[in-house]
Design a protein around this motif. Structure first.
Motif, PDB file in Angstrom:
ATOM      1  N   THR A   7      84.325  45.640  84.915  1.00  0.00           N
ATOM      2  CA  THR A   7      84.421  47.292  84.549  1.00  0.00           C
ATOM      3  C   THR A   7      85.663  47.662  85.727  1.00  0.00           C
ATOM      4  O   THR A   7      85.872  47.103  86.736  1.00  0.00           O
ATOM      5  CB  THR A   7      83.118  47.811  85.493  1.00  0.00           C
ATOM      6  OG1 THR A   7      82.760  47.283  86.645  1.00  0.00           O
ATOM      7  CG2 THR A   7      81.920  47.658  84.411  1.00  0.00           C
ATOM      8  N   GLY A   8      86.644  48.501  84.984  1.00  0.00           N
ATOM      9  CA  GLY A   8      87.517  48.957  85.699  1.00  0.00           C
ATOM     10  C   GLY A   8      87.556  49.537  86.996  1.00  0.00           C
ATOM     11  O   GLY A   8      88.046  49.372  87.868  1.00  0.00           O
ATOM     12  N   THR A   9      86.243  50.377  87.291  1.00  0.00           N
ATOM     13  CA  THR A   9      86.366  51.186  88.254  1.00  0.00           C
ATOM     14  C   THR A   9      86.131  50.177  89.646  1.00  0.00           C
ATOM     15  O   THR A   9      86.600  50.386  90.479  1.00  0.00           O
ATOM     16  CB  THR A   9      85.025  52.249  88.333  1.00  0.00           C
ATOM     17  OG1 THR A   9      84.126  51.691  87.989  1.00  0.00           O
ATOM     18  CG2 THR A   9      85.484  53.666  87.704  1.00  0.00           C
ATOM     19  N   ALA A  36      89.017  48.341  90.357  1.00  0.00           N
ATOM     20  CA  ALA A  36      90.148  49.725  91.002  1.00  0.00           C
ATOM     21  C   ALA A  36      89.481  49.705  92.584  1.00  0.00           C
ATOM     22  O   ALA A  36      90.691  49.826  93.218  1.00  0.00           O
ATOM     23  CB  ALA A  36      90.110  50.796  90.171  1.00  0.00           C
ATOM     24  N   THR A  37      88.480  49.740  92.871  1.00  0.00           N
ATOM     25  CA  THR A  37      87.895  50.247  94.300  1.00  0.00           C
ATOM     26  C   THR A  37      88.561  49.105  95.095  1.00  0.00           C
ATOM     27  O   THR A  37      89.015  49.278  96.142  1.00  0.00           O
ATOM     28  CB  THR A  37      86.622  50.489  94.164  1.00  0.00           C
ATOM     29  OG1 THR A  37      86.136  50.699  93.097  1.00  0.00           O
ATOM     30  CG2 THR A  37      86.341  51.613  95.422  1.00  0.00           C
ATOM     31  N   LEU A  59      92.270  46.330  99.091  1.00  0.00           N
ATOM     32  CA  LEU A  59      92.896  45.131  99.234  1.00  0.00           C
ATOM     33  C   LEU A  59      94.645  45.625  99.473  1.00  0.00           C
ATOM     34  O   LEU A  59      95.167  45.240 100.607  1.00  0.00           O
ATOM     35  CB  LEU A  59      93.005  44.360  97.996  1.00  0.00           C
ATOM     36  CG  LEU A  59      93.491  42.851  98.172  1.00  0.00           C
ATOM     37  CD1 LEU A  59      92.615  41.837  97.245  1.00  0.00           C
ATOM     38  CD2 LEU A  59      94.802  42.883  97.350  1.00  0.00           C
ATOM     39  N   ALA A  60      95.083  46.565  98.657  1.00  0.00           N
ATOM     40  CA  ALA A  60      96.200  47.303  98.960  1.00  0.00           C
ATOM     41  C   ALA A  60      96.385  47.952  99.991  1.00  0.00           C
ATOM     42  O   ALA A  60      97.496  47.799 100.910  1.00  0.00           O
ATOM     43  CB  ALA A  60      96.588  48.494  97.766  1.00  0.00           C
ATOM     44  N   TRP A  70     102.760  47.101  92.863  1.00  0.00           N
ATOM     45  CA  TRP A  70     101.702  46.479  91.856  1.00  0.00           C
ATOM     46  C   TRP A  70     100.329  46.662  92.059  1.00  0.00           C
ATOM     47  O   TRP A  70      99.715  46.855  91.211  1.00  0.00           O
ATOM     48  CB  TRP A  70     102.077  44.843  92.076  1.00  0.00           C
ATOM     49  CG  TRP A  70     103.248  44.322  91.629  1.00  0.00           C
ATOM     50  CD1 TRP A  70     104.131  44.933  90.826  1.00  0.00           C
ATOM     51  CD2 TRP A  70     103.910  43.170  92.102  1.00  0.00           C
ATOM     52  NE1 TRP A  70     105.285  44.122  90.784  1.00  0.00           N
ATOM     53  CE2 TRP A  70     105.313  43.084  91.481  1.00  0.00           C
ATOM     54  CE3 TRP A  70     103.521  42.160  92.944  1.00  0.00           C
ATOM     55  CZ2 TRP A  70     106.014  42.008  91.822  1.00  0.00           C
ATOM     56  CZ3 TRP A  70     104.231  40.936  93.223  1.00  0.00           C
ATOM     57  CH2 TRP A  70     105.322  41.068  92.595  1.00  0.00           C
ATOM     58  N   LEU A  71      99.933  46.699  93.447  1.00  0.00           N
ATOM     59  CA  LEU A  71      98.504  46.777  93.922  1.00  0.00           C
ATOM     60  C   LEU A  71      98.141  48.390  93.485  1.00  0.00           C
ATOM     61  O   LEU A  71      97.204  48.514  93.036  1.00  0.00           O
ATOM     62  CB  LEU A  71      98.372  46.521  95.207  1.00  0.00           C
ATOM     63  CG  LEU A  71      98.384  44.683  95.549  1.00  0.00           C
ATOM     64  CD1 LEU A  71      98.259  44.546  96.857  1.00  0.00           C
ATOM     65  CD2 LEU A  71      97.400  44.018  94.545  1.00  0.00           C
ATOM     66  N   ALA A  72      99.119  49.253  93.730  1.00  0.00           N
ATOM     67  CA  ALA A  72      98.852  50.570  93.775  1.00  0.00           C
ATOM     68  C   ALA A  72      98.704  50.840  92.291  1.00  0.00           C
ATOM     69  O   ALA A  72      97.702  51.727  91.504  1.00  0.00           O
ATOM     70  CB  ALA A  72      99.886  51.553  94.325  1.00  0.00           C
TER      71      ALA A  72
END
Lengths: 324, 309
Positions: A219-221, A224-225, A230-231, A263-265
């Motif tokens: 799942t994308g969310t 993403a979190t 990590l970022a 990249w991470l953002a």
């Protein structure tokens, strides 16, 4: 004899693998990395520490020659296997420990070593005569782009000349990172490599885990979190900042630290499609200039920070691109 | 005071130091496993033993025109240096030899790695292993002087280079508490000596393993064991120097020593979770931050000693 056989049994439950990867064979490469991570196997840094040589994708003649040289350097017992696509990866690797245990010294190849070139002498930046050594970087090196060989002339630890050679690009080579999900996964793969070269292995592994989850349809969310957290850690790390800030600034792309953060953002924002970046041929063109005068560890960081996918080269290149 | 230690201590030293080194390797394996999303099972704790079995049954290979003699001196020498460095380290109240110059002895043994690591890298006749060897020397130039000054702080306070006397001088308060900067710089130095964690560029993946790039089979096993032994020797020596030796309530002194050693070692192993330090940054941090800080610390210790009379 029981002790010996017990030792042999234990010895090869987790073999170390040395990978020779064809450009574009990213699918099986990722499957391989995932398998080794989940089973506690390791990817070897060099032939000296490898139990198996794994050829991934279709190797052309120059890459086969590289594999051949490495194969002769692997200490025995050793096994060689080739994998075409990700489907057979698990099965082929699962059989590997048994193949190593039943290895017998029959087909021992003659031990031939490629003689390393002698150091030469040339004037350095300050006009002193210093030793020059020609060292090929790649195509088999940890966290290195598949199919790239960067031949450098080093004086001490400083690069005085660099030349790009491409290996393994054939008429059937296709880029793997297409479509929205894979573009996002590509950013994480690139981040994992750069963090790996920077020696932040825990964070590099974390990127790989998230990359694989994304590709498996996670799942994308959630991803993403996680990537967002990590970022933030990556941005705030003073050690990593001291390592990457100001490295190889490129117009529109920023320095290595900004590229990694971007990249991470992008993955955290779940929008990578609009950020195509310059074509790989253009980056390869400037690479010899960018690494000129850099120290070896900096060269490694710069190459990792450019996220080069040789499979995106449209036609096979000959002769290479050089800088004098 | 300096009664000769019983002979059995010579046998105990490799066992204890080896046990500590194995503990460090196991902890490293478990941290790797957890970071990779695996569970910290018994098999993960036992992974260093399995990995050793793997290296033992594998062929030893050398490179083309390797300098075999010098390379082997380098590889095996690290194990020997780590064991010798621990000769004055007491377990409880007993050391193999409580030398009158124990602190200097430790320093001398630890500095042997300058030659040994470089020889290992140079003997391989391969570019990456040579780079690894030189990286070790470059780093050592940054941390060694601060480390040596950090080592002088406890003897200054105890008015003796004898490790036993240094432990006795900490009966009221541990040196780590009133000379924390010396303690910190000492730990950073030990991380450098064992080229561990942020100071592991001599053996990093960007140069395909550096000094370890061409090591296979038993050679690799001995070299990696030596590195863990050196890390353990450094952690163990911190206990009599800064953490009151075997002092502590209820438990026997030897057990207190062992627990403190394991705790310091665990902290050092845990440092692997950070990224590497680039050589030129380390050089400026070493000379512009660590060295002034540790000199200031030694000055403070000196003033305190003078005031106490």
């Amino acid at each position: 004899m029981d002790l010996i056989s017990a030792l042999r049994r234990a010895a090869f439950t987790r073999p170390n693998l040395l990978l020779v990867v064809a450009p574009g064979a990213t699918g099986p490469r990722l499957a391989m990395e995932r398998f080794t991570r989940e089973h506690g196997w390791s990817l070897a840094d060099t032939a000296a520490d490898a139990d198996a040589l794994v050829e991934i994708g279709e190797l052309d003649e120059p890459l086969t020659a590289v594999a051949e040289v490495l194969w002769r350097q692997l200490p025995r017992p050793a096994v060689r296997l080739s994998l075409g696509d990700e489907v057979g990866v698990g099965e082929a690797l699962a059989r590997l420990p048994e193949r190593l245990r039943s290895w017998r010294p029959t087909d021992e190849p003659s031990e031939e070593w490629p003689e390393p070139p002698m150091a030469d002498r040339a004037p350095d930046r300050d006009g002193l005569r210093l030793d020059v050594l020609r060292v090929p970087l790649g195509p088999v090196l940890p966290y290195w782009p598949a199919g790239l060989r960067l031949v450098v002339d080093m004086q001490g630890d400083v690069v005085q000349f660099a030349e790009v050679e491409l290996l393994g690009v054939t008429g059937r080579t296709r880029p793997y990172w297409t479509g929205e999900t894979r573009s996002a996964a590509r950013r994480l793969d690139a981040a994992a490599r750069l963090l790996g070269v920077a020696g932040w292995t825990a964070m590099s592994t974390r990127c790989q885990i998230l990359r694989d989850r994304l590709l498996a349809g996670g799942t994308g969310t959630f991803v993403a979190t996680e990537v967002d957290r990590l970022a933030r850690r990556v941005r705030r790390s003073p050690l990593l900042g001291a390592m990457l800030r100001g490295l190889a600034p490129l117009p529109g792309l920023g320095d290595a630290h900004e590229r990694l953060s971007n990249w991470l953002a992008e993955v955290a924002r779940a929008s990578t499609a609009d950020e195509a970046g310059p074509p790989v041929a253009e980056l390869l063109n400037v690479l010899p200039d960018v690494v000129f005068g850099a120290e070896l560890s900096v060269v490694r960081l710069i190459v990792a920070s450019l996220d080069l996918d040789i499979a995106e080269i449209t036609e096979p290149s000959h002769g290479g691109i050089s800088h004098g | 005071m300096a009664e000769p230690a019983p002979m059995w201590t010579v046998l105990v030293l490799p066992i204890v130091l080896g046990g500590l080194a194995l503990f460090a390797a196991s902890l490293n394996g478990v941290l790797t496993a957890v970071a990779s999303g695996r569970r910290a099972t018994l098999a993960e704790w036992a992974e260093p033993l399995r990995a050793s079995a793997r290296l033992l049954v594998r062929q030893r290979r050398t490179t083309f025109r390797a300098d075999v003699v010098l390379r082997r001196v380098g590889i095996a020498g690290i194990v020997v240096a780590a064991l010798l460095a621990s000769v004055p380290t007491p377990l409880g109240g007993v050391a193999v030899a409580d030398l009158p110059v124990g602190v200097v002895w430790f320093n001398a043994m630890e500095i042997l790695l300058w030659a040994l690591v470089w020889l290992t890298g140079w003997g391989g006749n391969s570019a990456f292993s040579l780079v690894g060897g030189y990286r070790f020397l470059a780093q050592a130039l940054a941390y060694e002087l601060p480390l040596m000054f950090a080592l002088t702080a406890p003897p200054l306070a105890a008015d003796s280079l004898r490790v036993g006397a240094i432990v006795q001088a900490q009966q009221d308060v541990w040196f780590a508490l009133w000379m924390p900067l010396a303690f910190l710089v000492y730990l950073i130095g030990i991380v450098g000596v064992a080229f561990w964690g942020p100071l592991s560029p001599p053996a990093a993946a960007d140069v395909a393993g550096g000094v370890t790039a061409e090591l296979s089979g038993a050679d690799r096993l001995v070299f990696l064991a030596g590195r863990y032994l050196m890390l353990a020797a450094g952690a163990a020596f911190a206990v009599p120097l800064f953490l009151g030796g075997g002092q502590g309530p209820l438990l026997p002194a030897w057990l207190w020593s062992l627990l403190k050693m394991a705790a310091v070692l665990a902290v050092l192993v845990w440092l692997r979770r950070f990224s590497l330090v680039r050589a030129e940054r380390l050089m400026s941090w070493g000379w512009l931050v660590l060295l002034p800080v540790v000199l200031l610390q030694v000055l403070v210790v000196g003033v305190v000693v003078l005031l106490r009379g």
